[in-house]
Design a protein around this motif. Sequence first.
Motif, PDB file in Angstrom:
ATOM      1  N   VAL A   1      -6.643   4.631  -5.056  1.00  0.00           N
ATOM      2  CA  VAL A   1      -7.602   4.927  -4.112  1.00  0.00           C
ATOM      3  C   VAL A   1      -7.742   6.453  -4.373  1.00  0.00           C
ATOM      4  O   VAL A   1      -6.848   6.973  -4.349  1.00  0.00           O
ATOM      5  N   TYR A   2      -8.769   6.664  -4.774  1.00  0.00           N
ATOM      6  CA  TYR A   2      -9.213   8.073  -5.028  1.00  0.00           C
ATOM      7  C   TYR A   2      -9.782   9.052  -3.864  1.00  0.00           C
ATOM      8  O   TYR A   2     -10.547   8.571  -3.091  1.00  0.00           O
ATOM      9  N   MET A   3      -9.376  10.161  -3.808  1.00  0.00           N
ATOM     10  CA  MET A   3      -9.730  11.286  -2.926  1.00  0.00           C
ATOM     11  C   MET A   3     -11.461  11.371  -3.210  1.00  0.00           C
ATOM     12  O   MET A   3     -11.736  11.691  -4.335  1.00  0.00           O
TER      13      MET A   3
ATOM     14  N   ALA B   1      -5.106   9.335  -4.357  1.00  0.00           N
ATOM     15  CA  ALA B   1      -4.249   9.646  -2.988  1.00  0.00           C
ATOM     16  C   ALA B   1      -3.375   8.603  -2.601  1.00  0.00           C
ATOM     17  O   ALA B   1      -2.525   8.948  -1.898  1.00  0.00           O
ATOM     18  N   SER B   2      -3.636   7.324  -3.074  1.00  0.00           N
ATOM     19  CA  SER B   2      -3.029   6.052  -2.661  1.00  0.00           C
ATOM     20  C   SER B   2      -3.157   5.056  -3.605  1.00  0.00           C
ATOM     21  O   SER B   2      -4.006   5.069  -4.576  1.00  0.00           O
ATOM     22  N   THR B   3      -2.269   4.244  -3.539  1.00  0.00           N
ATOM     23  CA  THR B   3      -2.348   3.107  -4.370  1.00  0.00           C
ATOM     24  C   THR B   3      -2.243   1.730  -3.596  1.00  0.00           C
ATOM     25  O   THR B   3      -1.447   1.571  -2.753  1.00  0.00           O
ATOM     26  N   VAL B   4      -2.975   0.734  -3.967  1.00  0.00           N
ATOM     27  CA  VAL B   4      -2.951  -0.805  -3.253  1.00  0.00           C
ATOM     28  C   VAL B   4      -2.549  -1.397  -4.468  1.00  0.00           C
ATOM     29  O   VAL B   4      -2.987  -1.453  -5.733  1.00  0.00           O
ATOM     30  N   GLU B   5      -1.531  -2.453  -4.120  1.00  0.00           N
ATOM     31  CA  GLU B   5      -1.117  -3.697  -5.260  1.00  0.00           C
ATOM     32  C   GLU B   5      -1.478  -4.724  -4.428  1.00  0.00           C
ATOM     33  O   GLU B   5      -1.234  -5.277  -3.141  1.00  0.00           O
ATOM     34  N   SER B   6      -1.842  -5.674  -5.282  1.00  0.00           N
ATOM     35  CA  SER B   6      -2.226  -7.135  -4.848  1.00  0.00           C
ATOM     36  C   SER B   6      -1.471  -8.044  -5.802  1.00  0.00           C
ATOM     37  O   SER B   6      -0.923  -7.671  -6.776  1.00  0.00           O
ATOM     38  N   VAL B   7      -1.750  -9.433  -5.412  1.00  0.00           N
ATOM     39  CA  VAL B   7      -1.144 -10.690  -6.453  1.00  0.00           C
ATOM     40  C   VAL B   7      -1.716 -10.301  -7.784  1.00  0.00           C
ATOM     41  O   VAL B   7      -1.313 -10.881  -8.629  1.00  0.00           O
TER      42      VAL B   7
ATOM     43  N   VAL C   1       0.911  -1.247   0.147  1.00  0.00           N
ATOM     44  CA  VAL C   1      -0.141   0.059  -0.185  1.00  0.00           C
ATOM     45  C   VAL C   1       0.947   1.400   0.115  1.00  0.00           C
ATOM     46  O   VAL C   1       1.795   1.497   0.904  1.00  0.00           O
ATOM     47  N   GLN C   2       0.707   2.065  -0.954  1.00  0.00           N
ATOM     48  CA  GLN C   2       1.538   3.401  -1.073  1.00  0.00           C
ATOM     49  C   GLN C   2       0.466   4.467  -0.360  1.00  0.00           C
ATOM     50  O   GLN C   2      -0.695   4.639  -0.921  1.00  0.00           O
ATOM     51  N   LEU C   3       0.741   4.795   0.726  1.00  0.00           N
ATOM     52  CA  LEU C   3      -0.053   5.903   1.488  1.00  0.00           C
ATOM     53  C   LEU C   3       0.082   7.213   0.874  1.00  0.00           C
ATOM     54  O   LEU C   3       1.302   7.687   0.170  1.00  0.00           O
TER      55      LEU C   3
END
Length: 127
Positions: free
Chosen positions: A65-67, A53-59, A39-41
């Motif tokens: 993740v948008y404001m 605002a943020s990025t979430v990475e999964s397999v 997770v990039q906060l």
Amino acid sequence: MSELRFTEDHEWLRVEADGSVTVGITAYAQNALGDVVFVQLPELQQYEKGNEASTVESVKAASGVYMPLTGEVVEVNGQLEDSPELVNEDPMGEGWFFRFIPADAEAVTALLDQDAYDRLLKANDDA
């Protein structure tokens, strides 16, 4: 705990007692992503509604993740840096991403309530 609100991008919001708004991704979103590995906060700064605002990475994939509203990010969930799996284990609790102060506190009420979000999920399942 106040009533949750939701976005069409599968983010949840909860207004806290101090007026800040906590943001995370819904159980639906984390399930679609699969096992979260990073997770990039966001930075503690002002963001415009709709900006990433943020990025979430999964397999499976990476997702922004948008404001959900214009506002200033005032706190991030540092636990996610070392334990991104919290997003999968408790997406609506310990897996929260950030808190922000909205530029317009009343704008939160214009977002989806639980019933409207449930209808969105049903429409997605039916599509």
